[in-house]
Structure formats: structure tokens, C-alpha cells
Design a protein around this motif. Structure first.
Motif, PDB file in Angstrom:
ATOM      1  N   GLU A 105       0.841  -1.211   0.000  1.00 44.63           N
ATOM      2  CA  GLU A 105       0.000   0.000   0.000  1.00 44.63           C
ATOM      3  C   GLU A 105       0.869   1.250   0.000  1.00 44.63           C
ATOM      4  OE1 GLU A 105      -4.070  -1.454   2.273  1.00 44.63           O
ATOM      5  OE2 GLU A 105      -2.650  -0.210   3.365  1.00 44.63           O
ATOM      6  N   LEU A 106       0.817   1.961  -1.107  1.00 41.28           N
ATOM      7  CA  LEU A 106       1.687   3.136  -1.268  1.00 41.28           C
ATOM      8  C   LEU A 106       0.907   4.450  -1.195  1.00 41.28           C
ATOM      9  CD1 LEU A 106       3.873   1.713  -4.201  1.00 41.28           C
ATOM     10  CD2 LEU A 106       4.466   1.848  -1.760  1.00 41.28           C
ATOM     11  N   PHE A 107      -0.325   4.372  -0.665  1.00 47.42           N
ATOM     12  CA  PHE A 107      -1.194   5.559  -0.755  1.00 47.42           C
ATOM     13  C   PHE A 107      -1.517   6.186   0.598  1.00 47.42           C
ATOM     14  CE2 PHE A 107      -3.746   1.624  -1.201  1.00 47.42           C
ATOM     15  CZ  PHE A 107      -4.404   1.660   0.023  1.00 47.42           C
ATOM     16  N   HIS A 108      -0.597   6.110   1.544  1.00 46.03           N
ATOM     17  CA  HIS A 108      -0.891   6.648   2.873  1.00 46.03           C
ATOM     18  C   HIS A 108      -0.399   8.079   3.082  1.00 46.03           C
ATOM     19  CE1 HIS A 108      -2.793   3.096   4.650  1.00 46.03           C
ATOM     20  NE2 HIS A 108      -2.032   2.428   3.804  1.00 46.03           N
ATOM     21  N   GLY A 109       0.045   8.730   2.017  1.00 44.28           N
ATOM     22  CA  GLY A 109       0.481  10.124   2.126  1.00 44.28           C
ATOM     23  C   GLY A 109      -0.676  11.091   1.945  1.00 44.28           C
ATOM     24  N   PRO A 110      -0.389  12.399   1.985  1.00 45.38           N
ATOM     25  CA  PRO A 110      -1.453  13.417   1.978  1.00 45.38           C
ATOM     26  C   PRO A 110      -2.339  13.433   0.732  1.00 45.38           C
ATOM     27  CG  PRO A 110       0.744  14.423   1.979  1.00 45.38           C
ATOM     28  CD  PRO A 110       0.941  12.969   2.209  1.00 45.38           C
ATOM     29  N   THR A 111      -1.857  13.008  -0.441  1.00 41.00           N
ATOM     30  CA  THR A 111      -2.729  13.029  -1.620  1.00 41.00           C
ATOM     31  C   THR A 111      -3.168  11.632  -2.039  1.00 41.00           C
ATOM     32  OG1 THR A 111      -1.032  12.927  -3.353  1.00 41.00           O
ATOM     33  CG2 THR A 111      -1.519  15.107  -2.437  1.00 41.00           C
ATOM     34  N   LEU A 112      -2.870  10.645  -1.221  1.00 37.86           N
ATOM     35  CA  LEU A 112      -3.393   9.280  -1.408  1.00 37.86           C
ATOM     36  C   LEU A 112      -2.895   8.569  -2.666  1.00 37.86           C
ATOM     37  CD1 LEU A 112      -7.108   9.987  -0.399  1.00 37.86           C
ATOM     38  CD2 LEU A 112      -5.214   9.421   1.102  1.00 37.86           C
ATOM     39  N   ILE A 129     -11.576  14.379  -9.149  1.00 34.96           N
ATOM     40  CA  ILE A 129     -10.999  14.488  -7.800  1.00 34.96           C
ATOM     41  C   ILE A 129      -9.548  14.944  -7.876  1.00 34.96           C
ATOM     42  CG2 ILE A 129     -10.228  13.155  -5.792  1.00 34.96           C
ATOM     43  CD1 ILE A 129     -12.788  11.584  -5.948  1.00 34.96           C
ATOM     44  N   GLN A 130      -8.806  14.384  -8.853  1.00 33.74           N
ATOM     45  CA  GLN A 130      -7.405  14.797  -8.991  1.00 33.74           C
ATOM     46  C   GLN A 130      -7.308  16.282  -9.332  1.00 33.74           C
ATOM     47  OE1 GLN A 130      -6.074  11.858 -11.872  1.00 33.74           O
ATOM     48  NE2 GLN A 130      -4.762  10.996 -10.311  1.00 33.74           N
ATOM     49  N   ALA A 131      -8.199  16.745 -10.224  1.00 37.26           N
ATOM     50  CA  ALA A 131      -8.178  18.162 -10.577  1.00 37.26           C
ATOM     51  C   ALA A 131      -8.469  19.011  -9.343  1.00 37.26           C
ATOM     52  CB  ALA A 131      -9.196  18.439 -11.680  1.00 37.26           C
ATOM     53  N   LEU A 132      -9.471  18.597  -8.572  1.00 36.85           N
ATOM     54  CA  LEU A 132      -9.818  19.358  -7.370  1.00 36.85           C
ATOM     55  C   LEU A 132      -8.687  19.351  -6.347  1.00 36.85           C
ATOM     56  CD1 LEU A 132     -13.551  18.304  -6.827  1.00 36.85           C
ATOM     57  CD2 LEU A 132     -12.715  20.622  -7.301  1.00 36.85           C
ATOM     58  N   GLN A 133      -8.010  18.226  -6.207  1.00 36.39           N
ATOM     59  CA  GLN A 133      -6.901  18.185  -5.247  1.00 36.39           C
ATOM     60  C   GLN A 133      -5.861  19.258  -5.573  1.00 36.39           C
ATOM     61  OE1 GLN A 133      -5.793  13.921  -5.405  1.00 36.39           O
ATOM     62  NE2 GLN A 133      -5.880  13.999  -3.180  1.00 36.39           N
ATOM     63  N   MET A 134      -5.670  19.488  -6.871  1.00 33.44           N
ATOM     64  CA  MET A 134      -4.661  20.491  -7.265  1.00 33.44           C
ATOM     65  C   MET A 134      -5.192  21.912  -7.158  1.00 33.44           C
ATOM     66  SD  MET A 134      -2.699  18.841 -10.515  1.00 33.44           S
ATOM     67  CE  MET A 134      -4.082  18.376 -11.526  1.00 33.44           C
ATOM     68  N   THR A 135      -6.403  22.113  -7.665  1.00 32.61           N
ATOM     69  CA  THR A 135      -6.870  23.493  -7.848  1.00 32.61           C
ATOM     70  C   THR A 135      -7.464  24.100  -6.583  1.00 32.61           C
ATOM     71  OG1 THR A 135      -8.996  22.696  -8.676  1.00 32.61           O
ATOM     72  CG2 THR A 135      -7.283  23.160 -10.311  1.00 32.61           C
ATOM     73  N   GLU A 139     -15.303   4.197   0.161  1.00 31.65           N
ATOM     74  CA  GLU A 139     -15.434   5.217   1.204  1.00 31.65           C
ATOM     75  C   GLU A 139     -14.389   6.312   1.011  1.00 31.65           C
ATOM     76  OE1 GLU A 139     -15.475   5.216   5.993  1.00 31.65           O
ATOM     77  OE2 GLU A 139     -16.076   3.346   4.986  1.00 31.65           O
ATOM     78  N   ARG A 140     -14.828   7.560   1.169  1.00 32.33           N
ATOM     79  CA  ARG A 140     -13.884   8.673   0.993  1.00 32.33           C
ATOM     80  C   ARG A 140     -13.121   8.956   2.269  1.00 32.33           C
ATOM     81  NH1 ARG A 140     -15.457  13.999  -2.521  1.00 32.33           N
ATOM     82  NH2 ARG A 140     -15.819  12.906  -4.462  1.00 32.33           N
ATOM     83  N   PRO A 141     -11.794   8.879   2.224  1.00 36.44           N
ATOM     84  CA  PRO A 141     -11.034   9.268   3.417  1.00 36.44           C
ATOM     85  C   PRO A 141     -11.141  10.776   3.647  1.00 36.44           C
ATOM     86  CG  PRO A 141      -9.588   8.423   1.684  1.00 36.44           C
ATOM     87  CD  PRO A 141     -10.959   8.485   1.112  1.00 36.44           C
ATOM     88  N   LYS A 142     -10.761  11.182   4.842  1.00 35.75           N
ATOM     89  CA  LYS A 142     -10.917  12.566   5.263  1.00 35.75           C
ATOM     90  C   LYS A 142     -10.316  13.546   4.253  1.00 35.75           C
ATOM     91  CE  LYS A 142      -9.533  14.891   9.261  1.00 35.75           C
ATOM     92  NZ  LYS A 142      -8.205  14.630   9.800  1.00 35.75           N
ATOM     93  N   LEU A 195     -13.885  18.517  -0.878  1.00 39.29           N
ATOM     94  CA  LEU A 195     -13.033  19.173  -1.867  1.00 39.29           C
ATOM     95  C   LEU A 195     -13.845  20.053  -2.806  1.00 39.29           C
ATOM     96  CD1 LEU A 195     -10.356  16.681  -3.262  1.00 39.29           C
ATOM     97  CD2 LEU A 195     -10.014  18.748  -1.900  1.00 39.29           C
ATOM     98  N   ASP A 196     -15.026  19.550  -3.207  1.00 39.09           N
ATOM     99  CA  ASP A 196     -15.826  20.280  -4.195  1.00 39.09           C
ATOM    100  C   ASP A 196     -16.458  21.551  -3.637  1.00 39.09           C
ATOM    101  OD1 ASP A 196     -17.099  18.421  -2.670  1.00 39.09           O
ATOM    102  OD2 ASP A 196     -18.246  17.507  -4.304  1.00 39.09           O
ATOM    103  N   LYS A 197     -16.369  21.738  -2.330  1.00 32.79           N
ATOM    104  CA  LYS A 197     -16.938  22.973  -1.760  1.00 32.79           C
ATOM    105  C   LYS A 197     -15.894  24.090  -1.688  1.00 32.79           C
ATOM    106  CE  LYS A 197     -20.478  20.550   0.838  1.00 32.79           C
ATOM    107  NZ  LYS A 197     -19.979  19.271   1.419  1.00 32.79           N
ATOM    108  N   LYS A 198     -14.632  23.720  -1.934  1.00 31.89           N
ATOM    109  CA  LYS A 198     -13.581  24.738  -1.813  1.00 31.89           C
ATOM    110  C   LYS A 198     -13.433  25.560  -3.094  1.00 31.89           C
ATOM    111  CE  LYS A 198     -10.713  22.251   1.500  1.00 31.89           C
ATOM    112  NZ  LYS A 198      -9.490  21.454   1.623  1.00 31.89           N
ATOM    113  N   GLU A 199     -12.843  26.738  -2.946  1.00 34.90           N
ATOM    114  CA  GLU A 199     -12.610  27.598  -4.104  1.00 34.90           C
ATOM    115  C   GLU A 199     -11.516  26.997  -4.991  1.00 34.90           C
ATOM    116  OE1 GLU A 199     -10.788  31.921  -5.258  1.00 34.90           O
ATOM    117  OE2 GLU A 199     -11.025  31.434  -3.121  1.00 34.90           O
TER     118      GLU A 199
END
Ligand SMILES: *Cc1c(COP(=O)(O)O)cnc(C)c1O
Length: 465
Positions: A100-107, A170-176, A430-433, A438-442
Motif C-alpha cells: 500500500e503506497l497511498f498513505h500520504g497526503p494526496t493518497l 478528484i485529482q483536478a480538485l486536489q490540485m486546484t 469510502e472517501r477518506p478525510k 473538496l468540491d466545496k472549496k474555491e
């Protein structure tokens, strides 16, 4: 340890210079002068180390110009932000192991390299009293991981190009949605290869590169490859504890960065890593390379594993250097020729050599979806579509693997790709925290055409100097 270019056009440099240089100034890629190998005694000393301590031991072999205490500190703070102490846990799913390599901040697995790279940059810039503008292209995961690696850091601005509308929402939102004002998202009207070509062109304009102190975060940066070597070693020890056998890794592959780290780890542990499975989606240039001995450009096919939707694999040249017995002139001629013709062919001998290290299979989208479903039905575990490509490749190659234990790299958290998962198992992961709200942010991004000079203008206006 000194670093050289695959094309032989630079004087050997130190690790910290290699980190700052990114792409070698002669257009090649940077590599250590020699690939280290560790003996049984050393492996015995390493086998029970926790992740950051093992990372320190592995990296020390490649880094001779950062004080040990500092290196240790940089590694420790990089991996303390992961949501598990193990950093990269290994799960036993009976038919195979999952790393499992997805335990960092951007999963996604790219955090493992980019958290460290952000810390390395901050340390080196402060020490040298310099500023830096990071420029990179992303098909999704690199961009968000790079942004999270450097957001809010002093003396760094970051410009990330992504193909507009072609990365997962989701990836786009994580960046923007990142609000720190040292972060600049550029959405290019084109493909990921367009983005990558623009970045490469800007880096090869040495005046521009020097004026704006451009730094790279793409997998061409050696520090990224190095950080990734660690989890192959870590996972090998975890499985060895259970099986006392050598292992095979299956690696969902795009730019050849991750699997090249596997190649370095395979050298480091000599025969302990038996083979590397290079798993591709329908963008199969690398599978054709391994199986047929041709490296030939096609067109990019958008798939449900978008982080592997590439044609030119930017790290391939690193492997080419070893395939050609470190003949940098041959690498240079071949790559210059490739940029004109779009293909490279390989001799029988070279093909045989490649097959000593790699097996490969290309997995289509139906197989990917079916694999997510099969794994879920059998184990209750949900894998993301990239991970599924690697798992399915193991199944396809089964008859070549004997009883060797297989470790599949889980490169992203399934919640990053909810559409594919839902299609496979009928429900959302399930969506982790980190992904909630994300979609509510600017959002902040700049849309530009696939035009080198337009991108340069935008960077000039917003760069730190
Ligand atoms: C980047 C990425 C890959 C491909 O890795 P390369 O180093 O480009 O080969 C695979 N899976 C995921 C989830 C990724 O983000």
C-alpha cells in the motif's frame, strides 16, 4: 557518490546538484556513477528497520553531500505526515501481497517521493540562499503530490501543467483547491504528452531555465527515483519474513519512474528480486518494448487508469543506458534518432537482456474493471484501477511465475477513482478525510493553449526572481 548524464555531456556532479538540476543540461537524465549492491550481512542489519531508518540506510549509499543528521531529519519529517507508522504497509491477500503506497497526503504513491523532495528543496534553497520555480507536467497524481510537497514553502513557487478536462475530477480538485499563493495550476488544452513536451521544451531553453531558476519535480528528478527504491527493499523484507523466498514485484507503469526504482532495488538486493512485472493499460508502448523489442510511439488512449496514459515514458532513457552497457554515445544517438523517427528497435541480444529483468502485459479496461470486482468478491478489499492493472498482469503471466511470491504495488487509494470502482462493484469506495468537501472549496487555475510561448509568458509574470 557522483552523478552522470545518460548522454555523457556533463562533468560528474554531486547528489544535491543533481536534485537541483532535474534534467541533465545535455538533455539526458542523471544517474549515479555506479549502482550500489548490498551484501547479506548488510541485509541482515536492515531487515528489521522501521521505514524511515531503512530509508536513511538506503539513501546514504547514494548521497554523500548532505550531513547524516540532516538527511535523517529530512527523511523523518517527510514520512511523519503519512497516516500510518509503517508508511508503506504490506497486506497479505493470499493470492498475492499488496504494497500500500497511498498513505500520504494526496493518497497516491507519488507522495513518498514528493514529500521528501519538498523537504530537500527547502533545505537546499535556504542553505544556498536561492529561490526556485518548480515546473512540472502531470497526468493527475504527480501534480497534486508535488503541490502538497511544496505548498506554502519559502523561496519556492510551483507551476503545474495538466491536460484540461483529462484528469479525474478528484485529482483536478486536489490540485486546484490548494489555497497557498505559491501554487499555480495551468490547465493546457491538449493531452498529457503535450504538457510534458512543453515542460521539456522550456527546460531545454537554458537561458529561461537559468533566469527563473527552474526546478523539476517530474519523475526525471533523481531524488524521486531514489525515494521510491526504499519501499521495494522494505516490502521485500516484509515478505521474506513470511516466506524466506525471493520475490516478484508487479508495477502499474506509465513513465517508467516507479519500475526504474524497482530496477535499482533489484540491483541493490542482487538476486532477491527475481523479476519485475511491467504492467501497462491500453497505452502499451512499454509492453511492446519488453515483449517484441520495439519502442514505437502510438497515440495516447484515455483510460480509467489515467496516470498511466502516456506514450513517451520519460524515464525509459535511464534503463536504456544500462541496456546499452553504459554507452552514453549510443544512448544519445538513439534518443536523437527517436525524436525524429518515433521508434527504436532492439537486437535479439538486447531483448534477451531485457527479459532477464522484466515480464510485461498490457491490460484493457474491461479486464481492469473485472479485476477490481474479482479482488473485491474474493477478499473484500477494494483496489483502484491502476493497482488492478498490476494485479491482472500477474494473472495473465501466471504460467511464468512458478511459486515465487508476488507483491503488487497499490499505487493509489480507490477513492481517487470512484467511477471505475462503482462500475466494478456497484458502490462507491469510502472517501477518506483528505478527499471530503473538496468540491466545496474555491478553485484556482489558468487555462492556456498548448503553446510553449504562452506558458513561458505566464511563468515570467508569476515567477519568483
Ligand atoms: C504515476 C502513477 C503510476 C505510474 O507510475 P510511473 O512512475 O509513471 O510509471 C501508476 N499509478 C498511479 C496511481 C500513479 O499515480
Amino acid at each position: 557518490m557522483k552523478y552522470i548524464s545518460t548522454r555523457g555531456g556533463i562533468e560528474p556532479i554531486k547528489f544535491t546538484q543533481a536534485v537541483m538540476m532535474g534534467l541533465a543540461r545535455d538533455g539526458g537524465l542523471l544517474l549515479p556513477e555506479t549502482l550500489p549492491v548490498v551484501d547479506e550481512d548488510t541485509q541482515n542489519k536492515w531487515k528489521d528497520l522501521c521505514y524511515p531508518d531503512l530509508a536513511f540506510e538506503v539513501m546514504k549509499l547514494f548521497i554523500s553531500d548532505i550531513p547524516e543528521e540532516t538527511l535523517k531529519h529530512l527523511i523523518n519529517i517527510s514520512y511523519a505526515v503519512f497516516d500510518t507508522k509503517e508508511v508503506t504497509p504490506v497486506i497479505d491477500l493470499k493470492d498475492f501481497y499488496l504494497l500500500e503506497l497511498f498513505h500520504g497526503p494526496t493518497l497516491a504513491f507519488k507522495d513518498i517521493a514528493l514529500q521528501l523532495l519538498g523537504n530537500l528543496f527547502e533545505y537546499l534553497l535556504a542553505k544556498q540562499d536561492k529561490k526556485m520555480n518548480i515546473l512540472g507536467a502531470t497526468s493527475g497524481d504527480t501534480g497534486s503530490a508535488a503541490i502538497y510537497g511544496v505548498k506554502g514553502r519559502k523561496n519556492i513557487n510551483i507551476f503545474i501543467l495538466h491536460p484540461h478536462g483529462r484528469v479525474s475530477p478528484i485529482q483536478a480538485l486536489q490540485m486546484t483547491t490548494v489555497s497557498e499563493n505559491n501554487v499555480f495550476n495551468i490547465a493546457i488544452e491538449g493531452t498529457f504528452d503535450d504538457c510534458q513536451a512543453i515542460v521539456k521544451a522550456i527546460f531545454s531553453d537554458l537561458n529561461f531555465k537559468d533566469k527563473y531558476q527552474l526546478g523539476a519535480v517530474n519523475s526525471i528528478n533523481w531524488a524521486r527515483v531514489l525515494a521510491q527504491v526504499v519501499y521495494y527493499v522494505y516490502a521485500y523484507f516484509r515478505v521474506f519474513e513470511q516466506t524466506r523466498q525471493s520475490v516478484i514485484f508487479s508495477v502499474p507503469t506509465g513513465n517508467f519512474g516507479d519500475i526504474f526504482a524497482g530496477y535499482v532495488a533489484k540491483n541493490l538486493l542482487s538476486n532477491k528480486i527475481h523479476k519485475l512485472i511491467l504492467a501497462t493499460n491500453e497505452n502499451d508502448i512499454l509492453t511492446r518494448f519488453v515483449c517484441k523489442g520495439e519502442y514505437k510511439l502510438g497515440t495516447v488512449i484515455p483510460t480509467i487508469s489515467p496516470s498511466m496514459d502516456i506514450q513517451i515514458a520519460s524515464n525509459f532513457e535511464r534503463y536504456l543506458y544500462y541496456l546499452y552497457d553504459q554507452d552514453s554515445k549510443k544512448v544519445k544517438d538513439t534518443m536523437l534518432n527517436f525524436s525524429k523517427t518515433g521508434y527504436i528497435t532492439f537486437s535479439e541480444d538486447e531483448q534477451r537482456k531485457t527479459k532477464l529483468d522484466f515480464l510485461s502485459a498490457s491490460i484493457n479496461q474491461t479486464e481492469t474493471i473485472n479485476t477490481i470486482k474479482e479482488v473485491y468478491d474474493k477478499t473484500g478489499y477494494i483496489v483502484d484501477p491502476h493497482t488492478a492493472v498490476g494485479i491482472c498482469a500477474v494473472k495473465k503471466l501466471k504460467s511464468n511465475l512458478a511459486d515465487t511470491p508476488v507483491i503488487c504495488l497499490a499505487t493509489a487509494h480507490p477513492a481517487k477513482f470512484p467511477d471505475a470502482v462503482k462500475k466494478a462493484i456497484g458502490k462507491d469506495p469510502e472517501r477518506p478525510k483528505a478527499l471530503k468537501d473538496l468540491d466545496k472549496k474555491e478553485q484556482r487555475l489558468k487555462i492556456l493553449p498548448a503553446d510553449i510561448s504562452k506558458v513561458k509568458d505566464y511563468i515570467s509574470k508569476n515567477a519568483l526572481i
